[in-house]
Structures are given as structure tokens and as C-alpha cells.
Write a protein that holds these residues in place. Structure first.
Motif, PDB file in Angstrom:
ATOM      1  N   GLY A  62       0.806  -1.213   0.000  1.00 21.58           N
ATOM      2  CA  GLY A  62       0.000   0.000   0.000  1.00 21.58           C
ATOM      3  C   GLY A  62       0.836   1.259   0.000  1.00 21.58           C
ATOM      4  O   GLY A  62       2.056   1.224  -0.172  1.00 21.58           O
ATOM      5  N   SER A  63       0.154   2.355   0.225  1.00 24.34           N
ATOM      6  CA  SER A  63       0.811   3.648   0.363  1.00 24.34           C
ATOM      7  C   SER A  63       1.568   3.655   1.693  1.00 24.34           C
ATOM      8  O   SER A  63       1.349   2.779   2.543  1.00 24.34           O
ATOM      9  CB  SER A  63      -0.240   4.759   0.362  1.00 24.34           C
ATOM     10  N   PRO A  64       2.454   4.625   1.907  1.00 28.07           N
ATOM     11  CA  PRO A  64       3.149   4.675   3.196  1.00 28.07           C
ATOM     12  C   PRO A  64       2.201   4.656   4.393  1.00 28.07           C
ATOM     13  O   PRO A  64       2.436   3.894   5.346  1.00 28.07           O
ATOM     14  CB  PRO A  64       3.936   5.991   3.112  1.00 28.07           C
ATOM     15  N   SER A  65       1.122   5.422   4.346  1.00 29.37           N
ATOM     16  CA  SER A  65       0.212   5.448   5.496  1.00 29.37           C
ATOM     17  C   SER A  65      -0.481   4.103   5.701  1.00 29.37           C
ATOM     18  O   SER A  65      -0.673   3.657   6.841  1.00 29.37           O
ATOM     19  CB  SER A  65      -0.817   6.571   5.368  1.00 29.37           C
ATOM     20  N   THR A  66      -0.833   3.424   4.624  1.00 29.34           N
ATOM     21  CA  THR A  66      -1.462   2.104   4.734  1.00 29.34           C
ATOM     22  C   THR A  66      -0.488   1.084   5.304  1.00 29.34           C
ATOM     23  O   THR A  66      -0.850   0.280   6.175  1.00 29.34           O
ATOM     24  CB  THR A  66      -1.990   1.640   3.362  1.00 29.34           C
ATOM     25  N   LEU A  71       1.536  -2.295   9.710  1.00 29.13           N
ATOM     26  CA  LEU A  71       2.614  -2.639  10.630  1.00 29.13           C
ATOM     27  C   LEU A  71       2.168  -2.501  12.089  1.00 29.13           C
ATOM     28  O   LEU A  71       2.489  -3.345  12.921  1.00 29.13           O
ATOM     29  CB  LEU A  71       3.845  -1.768  10.370  1.00 29.13           C
ATOM     30  N   HIS A  72       1.430  -1.447  12.378  1.00 31.71           N
ATOM     31  CA  HIS A  72       0.902  -1.280  13.739  1.00 31.71           C
ATOM     32  C   HIS A  72      -0.052  -2.418  14.091  1.00 31.71           C
ATOM     33  O   HIS A  72       0.003  -2.956  15.205  1.00 31.71           O
ATOM     34  CB  HIS A  72       0.209   0.083  13.892  1.00 31.71           C
ATOM     35  N   ALA A  73      -0.919  -2.793  13.156  1.00 32.24           N
ATOM     36  CA  ALA A  73      -1.857  -3.898  13.406  1.00 32.24           C
ATOM     37  C   ALA A  73      -1.106  -5.214  13.616  1.00 32.24           C
ATOM     38  O   ALA A  73      -1.440  -5.993  14.513  1.00 32.24           O
ATOM     39  CB  ALA A  73      -2.846  -4.022  12.252  1.00 32.24           C
ATOM     40  N   MET A  74      -0.076  -5.447  12.792  1.00 30.96           N
ATOM     41  CA  MET A  74       0.727  -6.657  12.939  1.00 30.96           C
ATOM     42  C   MET A  74       1.424  -6.660  14.306  1.00 30.96           C
ATOM     43  O   MET A  74       1.439  -7.680  14.996  1.00 30.96           O
ATOM     44  CB  MET A  74       1.770  -6.757  11.827  1.00 30.96           C
ATOM     45  N   HIS A  75       1.960  -5.530  14.676  1.00 32.05           N
ATOM     46  CA  HIS A  75       2.628  -5.408  15.972  1.00 32.05           C
ATOM     47  C   HIS A  75       1.670  -5.774  17.104  1.00 32.05           C
ATOM     48  O   HIS A  75       2.028  -6.530  18.015  1.00 32.05           O
ATOM     49  CB  HIS A  75       3.144  -3.973  16.137  1.00 32.05           C
ATOM     50  N   ASP A  76       0.453  -5.252  17.044  1.00 28.34           N
ATOM     51  CA  ASP A  76      -0.540  -5.545  18.072  1.00 28.34           C
ATOM     52  C   ASP A  76      -0.925  -7.023  18.079  1.00 28.34           C
ATOM     53  O   ASP A  76      -1.113  -7.624  19.142  1.00 28.34           O
ATOM     54  CB  ASP A  76      -1.794  -4.690  17.874  1.00 28.34           C
ATOM     55  N   THR A  77      -1.048  -7.611  16.891  1.00 28.99           N
ATOM     56  CA  THR A  77      -1.468  -9.008  16.768  1.00 28.99           C
ATOM     57  C   THR A  77      -0.423  -9.973  17.304  1.00 28.99           C
ATOM     58  O   THR A  77      -0.761 -10.919  18.014  1.00 28.99           O
ATOM     59  CB  THR A  77      -1.775  -9.356  15.293  1.00 28.99           C
ATOM     60  N   VAL A  78       0.840  -9.733  16.972  1.00 31.75           N
ATOM     61  CA  VAL A  78       1.888 -10.687  17.360  1.00 31.75           C
ATOM     62  C   VAL A  78       2.547 -10.355  18.692  1.00 31.75           C
ATOM     63  O   VAL A  78       3.356 -11.123  19.185  1.00 31.75           O
ATOM     64  CB  VAL A  78       2.959 -10.847  16.253  1.00 31.75           C
ATOM     65  N   GLY A  79       2.211  -9.209  19.254  1.00 31.37           N
ATOM     66  CA  GLY A  79       2.765  -8.845  20.551  1.00 31.37           C
ATOM     67  C   GLY A  79       4.111  -8.164  20.494  1.00 31.37           C
ATOM     68  O   GLY A  79       4.852  -8.165  21.466  1.00 31.37           O
ATOM     69  N   GLY A  80       4.428  -7.586  19.356  1.00 31.27           N
ATOM     70  CA  GLY A  80       5.675  -6.848  19.212  1.00 31.27           C
ATOM     71  C   GLY A  80       6.679  -7.564  18.339  1.00 31.27           C
ATOM     72  O   GLY A  80       6.572  -8.760  18.088  1.00 31.27           O
ATOM     73  N   PHE A  81       7.642  -6.824  17.877  1.00 26.00           N
ATOM     74  CA  PHE A  81       8.729  -7.384  17.087  1.00 26.00           C
ATOM     75  C   PHE A  81       9.924  -6.444  17.169  1.00 26.00           C
ATOM     76  O   PHE A  81       9.797  -5.279  17.484  1.00 26.00           O
ATOM     77  CB  PHE A  81       8.332  -7.631  15.622  1.00 26.00           C
ATOM     78  N   MET A 112       9.349   3.972   7.862  1.00 22.69           N
ATOM     79  CA  MET A 112      10.154   3.757   9.069  1.00 22.69           C
ATOM     80  C   MET A 112       9.883   4.787  10.167  1.00 22.69           C
ATOM     81  O   MET A 112       9.704   4.396  11.322  1.00 22.69           O
ATOM     82  CB  MET A 112      11.642   3.711   8.722  1.00 22.69           C
ATOM     83  N   PRO A 113       9.807   6.079   9.842  1.00 25.59           N
ATOM     84  CA  PRO A 113       9.508   7.037  10.914  1.00 25.59           C
ATOM     85  C   PRO A 113       8.126   6.822  11.536  1.00 25.59           C
ATOM     86  O   PRO A 113       7.903   7.195  12.683  1.00 25.59           O
ATOM     87  CB  PRO A 113       9.569   8.396  10.209  1.00 25.59           C
ATOM     88  N   GLY A 114       7.219   6.188  10.811  1.00 23.29           N
ATOM     89  CA  GLY A 114       5.866   5.971  11.309  1.00 23.29           C
ATOM     90  C   GLY A 114       5.704   4.786  12.233  1.00 23.29           C
ATOM     91  O   GLY A 114       4.647   4.598  12.820  1.00 23.29           O
ATOM     92  N   PHE A 115       6.730   3.938  12.348  1.00 23.21           N
ATOM     93  CA  PHE A 115       6.618   2.828  13.288  1.00 23.21           C
ATOM     94  C   PHE A 115       7.866   2.663  14.141  1.00 23.21           C
ATOM     95  O   PHE A 115       7.965   1.719  14.927  1.00 23.21           O
ATOM     96  CB  PHE A 115       6.253   1.524  12.571  1.00 23.21           C
ATOM     97  N   SER A 116       8.787   3.604  14.080  1.00 20.30           N
ATOM     98  CA  SER A 116      10.037   3.458  14.847  1.00 20.30           C
ATOM     99  C   SER A 116       9.791   3.403  16.352  1.00 20.30           C
ATOM    100  O   SER A 116      10.562   2.771  17.084  1.00 20.30           O
ATOM    101  CB  SER A 116      11.000   4.598  14.512  1.00 20.30           C
ATOM    102  N   GLU A 117       8.713   3.996  16.828  1.00 17.79           N
ATOM    103  CA  GLU A 117       8.428   3.943  18.269  1.00 17.79           C
ATOM    104  C   GLU A 117       8.047   2.535  18.743  1.00 17.79           C
ATOM    105  O   GLU A 117       8.045   2.261  19.938  1.00 17.79           O
ATOM    106  CB  GLU A 117       7.338   4.949  18.660  1.00 17.79           C
ATOM    107  N   LEU A 118       7.730   1.647  17.807  1.00 16.64           N
ATOM    108  CA  LEU A 118       7.371   0.292  18.179  1.00 16.64           C
ATOM    109  C   LEU A 118       8.596  -0.602  18.394  1.00 16.64           C
ATOM    110  O   LEU A 118       8.489  -1.662  18.977  1.00 16.64           O
ATOM    111  CB  LEU A 118       6.490  -0.338  17.095  1.00 16.64           C
ATOM    112  N   VAL A 119       9.739  -0.171  17.895  1.00 22.17           N
ATOM    113  CA  VAL A 119      10.966  -0.942  18.028  1.00 22.17           C
ATOM    114  C   VAL A 119      11.527  -0.702  19.424  1.00 22.17           C
ATOM    115  O   VAL A 119      11.621   0.447  19.864  1.00 22.17           O
ATOM    116  CB  VAL A 119      11.992  -0.556  16.938  1.00 22.17           C
TER     117      VAL A 119
END
Length: 123
Positions: A62-66, A71-81, A112-119
């Protein structure tokens, strides 16, 4: 994972590129082995698992925002990465090479800047 300027452009590429050819062959092996049901979150889901279904439901396309949302949904589903591993495909088609390069540029500059806080270490 494939990132383009728009969801439509990313989806179109994912459905017709060298990667699509690879996944079409891989999916046939999964079907033969009876593994396609494992790709579904809901075992009662009777939708057909084909390449189009994978692009819409399983791949980060998808687009960067999609892609950030996915990625945020995947992070929530798998409990982080702790990282992301991207598959890229070697192609002799100049159009595919350009599209892959642009996807990497968009991933680096916008996703990357949109999900770096999840790392965990914030990098």
C-alpha cells in the motif's frame, strides 16, 4: 512488502510483478500441501486463498500510510517485534527494478519514521 505512492499503484504492482509470479507458484505448493487454511485468521472463513487474497489480507502492500497502519496492526497481533525483514525479487524488467527501488525509498523515508516507536530501542 511493497510501498508505492498510492494503495492502488502498490496493489497493481503486487498483482502483476515478478513477485506476483513467485507467489503464484509458491501458493500452488501451499495448496497442494493443504496449507492455505493456515493463512486465514478465522478457520470458518471460506474465501479462496489466491494471490489477490494474499495481497489484500496477508501482505504489507500500500501507500506509506497504509503500510504504517498494517505494521501497527501486525505489531498488536503478534505482541511486538524487533525488526522487519523484507523480501525483494530480482527482475530483469527495468520497470520492476524502478518500482522496487522506489518502494525501498518510501519505506525508508516515510514508513520507518511511522513505526520506529514500536521498536524496543526506538531506532
Amino acid at each position: 512488502m511493497f510501498v508505492a505512492e498510492t494503495d492502488a499503484a502498490a496493489r497493481e504492482w503486487a498483482l502483476r510483478s515478478t513477485a506476483a509470479t513467485f507467489w503464484g507458484k509458491t501458493l500452488k505448493l501451499a495448496e497442494t500441501a493443504g496449507w492455505t487454511s493456515y493463512l486465514k485468521a478465522d478457520p470458518n472463513d471460506d474465501s479462496v486463498v489466491d494471490h489477490e487474497w494474499l495481497v489484500g489480507n496477508h501482505f504489507l502492500v500500500g501507500s506509506p500510510s497504509t503500510v504504517i497502519e498494517k505494521l501497527h496492526a501486525m505489531h498488536d497481533t503478534v505482541g511486538g517485534f524487533g525488526g522487519i525483514l523484507m523480501s525483494k525479487y530480482d527482475s530483469q524488467l527495468t520497470e520492476d527494478v524502478r518500482a522496487e527501488r522506489r518502494s525501498l525509498e518510501l519505506f525508508q523515508s516515510e514508513v520507518m519514521p511511522g513505526f520506529s516507536e514500536l521498536v524496543p530501542d526506538g531506532s
